[in-house]
Design a protein around this motif. Sequence first.
Motif, PDB file in Angstrom:
ATOM      1  N   SER A  42      14.807 -37.189 -90.479  1.00 52.29           N
ATOM      2  CA  SER A  42      14.967 -35.861 -90.787  1.00 52.29           C
ATOM      3  C   SER A  42      16.603 -36.036 -91.455  1.00 52.29           C
ATOM      4  O   SER A  42      16.835 -34.943 -91.854  1.00 52.29           O
ATOM      5  CB  SER A  42      15.070 -35.115 -89.523  1.00 52.29           C
ATOM      6  N   ASP A  43      17.085 -37.017 -91.529  1.00 49.41           N
ATOM      7  CA  ASP A  43      18.619 -37.025 -92.095  1.00 49.41           C
ATOM      8  C   ASP A  43      18.464 -37.408 -93.567  1.00 49.41           C
ATOM      9  O   ASP A  43      19.592 -37.351 -94.318  1.00 49.41           O
ATOM     10  CB  ASP A  43      19.308 -37.908 -91.361  1.00 49.41           C
ATOM     11  N   THR A  44      17.430 -37.514 -94.079  1.00 49.47           N
ATOM     12  CA  THR A  44      17.315 -37.853 -95.392  1.00 49.47           C
ATOM     13  C   THR A  44      17.853 -36.923 -96.316  1.00 49.47           C
ATOM     14  O   THR A  44      18.714 -37.466 -97.442  1.00 49.47           O
ATOM     15  CB  THR A  44      15.727 -38.503 -95.961  1.00 49.47           C
ATOM     16  N   ALA A  45      17.686 -35.771 -96.404  1.00 45.29           N
ATOM     17  CA  ALA A  45      18.138 -34.440 -97.057  1.00 45.29           C
ATOM     18  C   ALA A  45      19.517 -34.726 -97.200  1.00 45.29           C
ATOM     19  O   ALA A  45      20.434 -34.546 -98.268  1.00 45.29           O
ATOM     20  CB  ALA A  45      17.455 -33.397 -96.726  1.00 45.29           C
ATOM     21  N   ASP A  46      20.162 -34.661 -95.840  1.00 49.74           N
ATOM     22  CA  ASP A  46      21.372 -34.784 -95.723  1.00 49.74           C
ATOM     23  C   ASP A  46      22.403 -35.877 -96.433  1.00 49.74           C
ATOM     24  O   ASP A  46      23.295 -35.724 -97.173  1.00 49.74           O
ATOM     25  CB  ASP A  46      21.960 -34.590 -94.334  1.00 49.74           C
ATOM     26  N   LEU A  47      21.609 -37.061 -96.138  1.00 52.34           N
ATOM     27  CA  LEU A  47      22.292 -38.236 -96.693  1.00 52.34           C
ATOM     28  C   LEU A  47      22.253 -38.110 -98.335  1.00 52.34           C
ATOM     29  O   LEU A  47      23.132 -38.435 -99.196  1.00 52.34           O
ATOM     30  CB  LEU A  47      21.595 -39.627 -96.244  1.00 52.34           C
ATOM     31  N   TYR A  48      20.960 -37.571 -98.944  1.00 53.31           N
ATOM     32  CA  TYR A  48      20.760 -37.534-100.410  1.00 53.31           C
ATOM     33  C   TYR A  48      21.885 -36.486-100.757  1.00 53.31           C
ATOM     34  O   TYR A  48      22.470 -36.839-102.115  1.00 53.31           O
ATOM     35  CB  TYR A  48      19.436 -37.168-100.520  1.00 53.31           C
ATOM     36  N   GLU A  49      22.018 -35.378-100.236  1.00 53.80           N
ATOM     37  CA  GLU A  49      22.918 -34.396-100.789  1.00 53.80           C
ATOM     38  C   GLU A  49      24.442 -34.897-100.674  1.00 53.80           C
ATOM     39  O   GLU A  49      25.236 -34.350-101.388  1.00 53.80           O
ATOM     40  CB  GLU A  49      22.856 -32.925 -99.922  1.00 53.80           C
ATOM     41  N   ASN A  50      24.718 -35.849 -99.831  1.00 56.92           N
ATOM     42  CA  ASN A  50      26.174 -36.342 -99.666  1.00 56.92           C
ATOM     43  C   ASN A  50      26.368 -37.519-100.392  1.00 56.92           C
ATOM     44  O   ASN A  50      27.106 -38.384-100.286  1.00 56.92           O
ATOM     45  CB  ASN A  50      26.396 -36.626 -98.152  1.00 56.92           C
ATOM     46  N   SER A 109       8.017 -34.149 -97.113  1.00 50.72           N
ATOM     47  CA  SER A 109       9.782 -34.174 -97.401  1.00 50.72           C
ATOM     48  C   SER A 109       9.827 -34.513 -98.871  1.00 50.72           C
ATOM     49  O   SER A 109       8.907 -35.449 -99.498  1.00 50.72           O
ATOM     50  CB  SER A 109      10.357 -35.434 -96.624  1.00 50.72           C
TER      51      SER A 109
END
Length: 316
Positions: free
Chosen positions: A50-58, A152
């Motif tokens: 579930s953290d993939t989107a946050d890591l990608y955006e960062n 996702s």
Amino acid sequence: MNTNNLTASIRKSYFPRVILPAVLIVACIVFAIINPFESRYKSADLKKLSDTADLYENHSGYVRFTAETLYYAGIDYRANGRIRARVYYTINNDVFYFFLISTEELPEDYGTLHNYEMNARLVKNGTLFRRLTVDISKELGFPESDFEDLCSHIIVSQYHYVHGFTSFYLIALLVLCILSVIQLSIIILILAMPQLSHAAFMLRHYGSRRGLYGQACEEFASSATLMEENIYMTENFLIYTSGFHVEIIPLENIVWLYNYNVIHKTKGRAKAYFPLCIVTDCKKIYKIHHINQQTSDKIIDIIQTRYPEVMVGYDN
């Protein structure tokens, strides 16, 4: 010895050369800031899918991850006509996550993978995502439109980690930046010491570089005759200052002179030029462009009068 005039001309010819390497250095710095390469070598730990989107955006696009269970979707990822990776999926909190596992890293039994450790790149590619959802929805028997909502959009790709171009880009960027810094340093050094310029350096073919350069500077400052714009003649030198370069030609070393006709068209108008070619005894050829016939002939006459042994013209 007054050397200000010729040194100023040499500096003037080198000032525009500062622009390109300076712009390239700034561009390299900006590119490195916008695309931080350290993420390629400092992979983040992906503990929850579930953290993939946050890591990608960062911009933490490279991750380390251990998947408990990955199911082979029955389809493959092809590039250049060859199977490069196999497509897997897993379900976490009712969300489908797609994985591209490189064929080079897969075990022989690649059906279902358990506790599979990988370094991967987080990829967001709309075209690839739609292709995967269409193919996998057919394999799993899901309606295509409903299936997209369950997936996702971030794809975890081991293949793109192994075969990505980031390292190539980084090396190319570093080489470009280093070359630009070297070029800029050389230009700045020449601006500070014009006697190290190409024009002065070429005088080594005709004798003492320092002595000839000093003599040319002195004659240029005291007795230079303007033959045409940017073309000067002194007692012992022909000096051409134009654009990005300066040429200092010792008259006594000239062995052959000739000119030829060039028609240059600008905005529908044709204008004739007579480039003057000068060959010296070290087989170096100088070409003075955009010179009219009268000036070219006058220079040839002066040099031939002083040095009758100089060959003039050529046979067609």
